[in-house]
Write an enzyme that holds these catalytic residues in place. Sequence first.
Site, PDB file in Angstrom:
ATOM      1  N   HIS A  36      -0.902   0.560   7.668  1.00  0.00           N
ATOM      2  CA  HIS A  36      -1.605   0.421   6.093  1.00  0.00           C
ATOM      3  C   HIS A  36      -1.420   1.970   5.502  1.00  0.00           C
ATOM      4  O   HIS A  36      -1.555   2.894   6.435  1.00  0.00           O
ATOM      5  CB  HIS A  36      -2.976   0.206   6.173  1.00  0.00           C
ATOM      6  N   CYS A  56       0.742  -1.348  -0.119  1.00  0.00           N
ATOM      7  CA  CYS A  56      -0.020  -0.030  -0.007  1.00  0.00           C
ATOM      8  C   CYS A  56       0.719   1.378   0.155  1.00  0.00           C
ATOM      9  O   CYS A  56       0.570   2.184  -0.485  1.00  0.00           O
ATOM     10  CB  CYS A  56      -1.062  -0.005   1.156  1.00  0.00           C
TER      11      CYS A  56
END
Length: 863
Positions: free
Chosen positions: A823, A345
């Site tokens: 994330h 990510c």
Amino acid sequence: MQRRGALFGMPGGSGSRKMAAGDIGELLVPHMPTIRVPRSGDRVYKNECAFSYDSPNSEGGLYVCMNTFLAFGREHVERHFRKTGQSVYMHLKRHVREKVRGASGGALPKRRNSKIFLDLDTDDDLNSDDYEYEDEAKLVIFPDHYEIALPNIEELPALVTIACDAVLSSKSPYRKQDPDTWENELPVSKYANNLTQLDNGVRIPPSGWKCARCDLRENLWLNLTDGSVLCGKWFFDSSGGNGHALEHYRDLGYPLAVKLGTITPDGADVYSFQEEEPVLDPHLAKHLAHFGIDMLHMHGTENGLRDNDIKPRVSEWEVIQETGSKLKPMYGPGYTGLKNLGNSCYLSSVMQAIFSIPEFQRAYVGNLPRIFDYSPLDPTQDFNTQMTKLGHGLLSGQYSKPPVKSELIEQVMKEEHKPQQNGISPRMFKAFVSKSHPELSSNRQQDAQEFFLHLVNLVERNRIGSENPSDVFRFLVEERIQCCQTRKVRYTERVDYLMQLPVAMEAATNKDELIAYELTRREAEANRRPLPELVRAKIPFSACLQAFSEPENVDDFWSSALQAKSAGVKTSRFASFPEYLVVQIKKFTFGLDWVPKKFDVSIDMPDLLDINHLRARGLQPGEEELPDISPPIVIPDDSKDRLMNQLIDPSDIDESSVMQLAEMGFPLEACRKAVYFTGNMGAEVAFNWIIVHMEEPDFAEPLTMPGYGGAASAGASVFGATGLDNQPPEEIIAIITSMGFHRNQAIQALRATNSNLERALDWIFSHSEFEEDSDFVIEMENNANANIISEAKPEGPRVKDGSGMYELFAFISHMGTSTMSGHYVCHIKKEGRWVIYNDHKVCASERPPKDLGYLYFYRRVPS
């Protein structure tokens, strides 16, 4: 996956054209010398086109060259044929159809699908109750597109049969076998698809876990059948648990358990007691939801442990991902998501922001025909080709199409399902850009800021003609140091690509609330009670900007007036303002125990940013400059030869010192450089080198030296050269030109190969069309001549100076406790509205959390 015996075990093929064996053999005879059997080490690409994101699932399927084993979509296979003359390709296609319904209306019972034989890295759920899959393979001979259906073992020559079987049975070139990626090889549990879950009303709280049979609060496992929380095995060092999870399985036979504290949106540690090994559970999200756990909002912690009673990170995840809002999906050009490859990510967020900048769009997507036509024979190993491929995939809209009801009805009537591909997989791009970087090439989470600088470095080293899109980020920093004893000053300039803004914690506006939380937290810990919800510090942006411009004490400043080290005061200002300003909030730091930690802060970042007051002013009236006398170079006697010899063997590096530094959390390559450039004097001396150099753009770049495949010399690195602007070494240019090649060819080849002589020669031979395009050659010659002139008459680094007024157009947010976990999500303002890019999901943003960002992207406001 069918092997040769199964796939080629029966003559003929469904729909194949019936011909005599001699006719097919005669057709293939002229091409037999070009058909190869894949050898060990050959990369066989059978799931993704080298120039696009077409796959066997695409409407046109995929064509695999039977000589190079590169794959091409229908739009690009002709280019490869014209360029190489390779005529024989294997065409792969996966058909997706709706399953035949039984008399009761339900799907027929599941049975093994013998029609699936392609080993594809796809996101399709092959266990779907609604669709069935059928793979098709055939040979296609260009330019006449003659097709030979497979299997065809009785009619094909033996060599062709062996080659086809080897291609079909080959593994993905991205499947590593090293320990860092062992999780990719975990088997799917045979119990996952039909796991029984008791409807007993058990709900797992987000805090306060402990073993149901003892008082242990760590190494806890959740049984996915009945929701029991039990401790794991006892280890030889007396850590672990009492083995109650295993006892529970022996008593009741419930096979699967997940380790609490490892659950993240990317997965978790799952163990099968029956299979006696770690496994994958493709339905883990559903199995956890049965017990009230939403894995999309969970996060793991260091060493598998978790602060069970703290709820702040859940809140952070919810706010940044805008959980609870009904977000409208976005489709079309510029609204294509990137699939998560497992901790990718950070890359996805940076690339979404990068390709929202017009200069990068023009440099790559705008030059697509020329870049693709002049790509090397292996375009998977060319930076500009892969950047262009990614940019086109994100911007074309080809892989982001909304479902159309009329099309769905038509597909159902034809009993064939053509799934829309929403989102693209950056697997090939990630494999290339990270291959020279030990940290980025792992499957671990990485720092988005570190990847951004790594990408800038690659763009700098692989310029397209005279255009360099990364120039939009470049700016000059003026550093003023004043000697505390003589009061004299020294002004220097350096290049930078982002503004690092410190977090002014002392300026928090809710100090009373923070103090009250800390007191409550300590009391709760002492009495083993649930911890209170974490209070987020609220920091004014103006305080952070003020901290950025405040003087910094320098203890080891070399005062040329004193000819000795002295205390000094350093201030930094902008000598030029970039066209695009990237601001990093320095949220991450190290605790006293060197464990990375993150400031949980909210900063009111402005939509309009004015930094004109930070413009450098140069030498002021009344200031006296320090003499321009360089300090003496002091090198320890036992390492003088080592540091002065630029061709020493990197294997001499003291790896024990490297590991000591790496355990503190510094990038591995930075640790190697620190130990090398301090002459193996130990971890303490190398640590001082890290402190001095950690702000440099190439801080975490691999150690490279001439003779070992690198471009920058060790000597240059000792004195602070970054390597971003280095012209290829003249001695290597001379070697290539002495072979009869033009100077501009040599420069372009060396830039494309990081100044590696052997690879540069291969590049020239694989770019035989280089001289045929006169416009391209003239542009490259002008660029080379401009570089020569700039060396003869230094005019400073390339910058696009202008006003210091900016507007916010994108920001990247991080969720988690450190850059090595968690994330990343990106928000970008497009067409007057904010859009959230969360991996493959792209939606209109309702509440963009601009106060929780990590990297902010500003564009200059026209004056």
